[in-house]
Scaffold this active site. Sequence first.
Site, PDB file in Angstrom:
ATOM      1  N   ASP A   1      -7.166  -0.383  -3.267  1.00  0.00           N
ATOM      2  CA  ASP A   1      -8.258   0.588  -3.365  1.00  0.00           C
ATOM      3  C   ASP A   1      -8.970   0.446  -4.706  1.00  0.00           C
ATOM      4  OD1 ASP A   1      -6.275   1.487  -5.017  1.00  0.00           O
ATOM      5  OD2 ASP A   1      -6.026   3.436  -4.041  1.00  0.00           O
TER       6      ASP A   1
ATOM      7  N   GLU B   1       0.822  -1.211   0.000  1.00  0.00           N
ATOM      8  CA  GLU B   1       0.000   0.000   0.000  1.00  0.00           C
ATOM      9  C   GLU B   1       0.853   1.256   0.000  1.00  0.00           C
ATOM     10  OE1 GLU B   1      -2.299   1.500  -1.382  1.00  0.00           O
ATOM     11  OE2 GLU B   1      -3.865   0.335  -0.400  1.00  0.00           O
TER      12      GLU B   1
END
Length: 508
Positions: free
Chosen positions: A307, A232
């Site tokens: 995401d 991430e």
Amino acid sequence: MLPRPGFDKAGILAAALVATGRLVNAGPCDIYACGGTPCVAAHSTTRALYGAYAGPLYQVSRGSDGTKVDILPLKAGGVAHSSVQDSFCAGTTCLITIIYDQSGRGNHLTQAPPGGAARGPEADGYDYLSSAIGAPVKLNGQKAYGVFISPYSGYRNNKPNGTAVGDEPEGMYAVFDGTHYNTGCCFDYGNAETNSQDPGNGHMEAIYFGTGDGSVRGTGSGSGPWIMADLENGLFSGYSPTNNPANPTINYRFVTAIVKGKPHQWAIRGGNAASGTLSTFYDGIRPANGYDPMIKEGAIILGTGGDNSNWAQGTFYEGVMTKGYPSDKTENKVQANIVDAGYAATSLTSGPELTVGSSVSLRATTACCTTRYVTHDGNTVNTQVVSSSSSDALKRAASWTVRTGLGNSACFSFESNDTPGSFIRHAGYHLKLDPNDNTKIFHEDATFCPMGGLNSQGNSLRSWSYPARYWRHFNGILYIASNGGPFAWDNTVSFNDDVSYVISAGFA
Ligand SMILES: *[C@@H]1O[C@H](CO)[C@@H](O)[C@H](O)[C@H]1NC(C)=O
């Protein structure tokens, strides 16, 4: 059979363990269990990942009537019964709707929902589902299908059961097509956020395959693709999102990719899934700035970022997530099992054969339009009525030279007769006639895989890079269209006819 402590699928292992201590008829998850790091998610459309697994591998839905069927292994521990899919999908289109979890934890993968970075293109904001026929493959001679992820496609499970959270240890492997990748973010398989948002560094830990996302990314040696970790807000090839020369370009047709992590330590490993052993590309401390401890959330993604960044492409055949940090020794046995599975490429085409170098014309078969041929007007690819008495200019505009697929030599490209050096390619879902600029994206956009016509006439031409999409004439203009989808040209009415063309000798 009695459960044995430390073994996840105790009965299976008892059956598989012979006096020598060697596992026979074992799958990767039997090997992980034996190493004390059982699978908590096990996904494959090609084969059972436990020696005793005989349940569903994946589900397909067909375009003709929306009905669904589960594809099981031929036998416990075996290869997918792909002929069930072939019969079920004959004369129509099929999408992969579910990739079942074989671990018993219910960690199935389904159509990925919208996320912080991107809504999918479907009306509800979900990502595309994959064509069921985009990634044919053979395992020890038996045909199966992988999951071909085009941009905007993806699968996910945001309600995981038993995957690693926080800084808990875990391991993962996946088998990918090392020749199918791009620079888009992010072709991932593994652990991600449970709300499809990006709350910050360290909230995911997934295997990434490709050449990076152009922003915060690592690189390895050569020009890629590389196996990296999506942690991430960064693709890591090693300690930091910079260059790790020990992480090589890895583009075997079949790649085994491994990422594993535990407190203060993680590793990347990889190898050729069709032969040989694994190598370690990184094994060391966690990156600085929010990655130690990790804040893993445990959701499972395939083909997108955490995401829902969904611009990547790649092909997935099988993969698992474990509870606990597998030893290198256990992973080496898993690699031997993958090699024994005998992954090999197979034909991407079917139906009447095309000959490289020949000139062809393609005639529409929809009742309205059987005198119309695929032509071009400038760079718009369209249909026009063409006959032997047409002008030489129109005959040439309706004639195409068959070339070896620019983006995949198992398929074909179509070069204009009147504009040499220009090829039919898709762009924004339209077919266009554009000069070959020799980029990877052009080559892929200009590659099409013929198969038997969906209406039983001639051929249908599947986009190699978007295999749920086919050449379709719609109001006289050519598109790559899916059988149902977000665009007008995805209309299901007369789909099979509009995507079927009789291919014969070119007018010119
Ligand atoms: C979660 O995993 C456990 C252990 O395998 C299993 O018994 C349970 O049924 C799973 N839960 C769901 C919702 O599938």
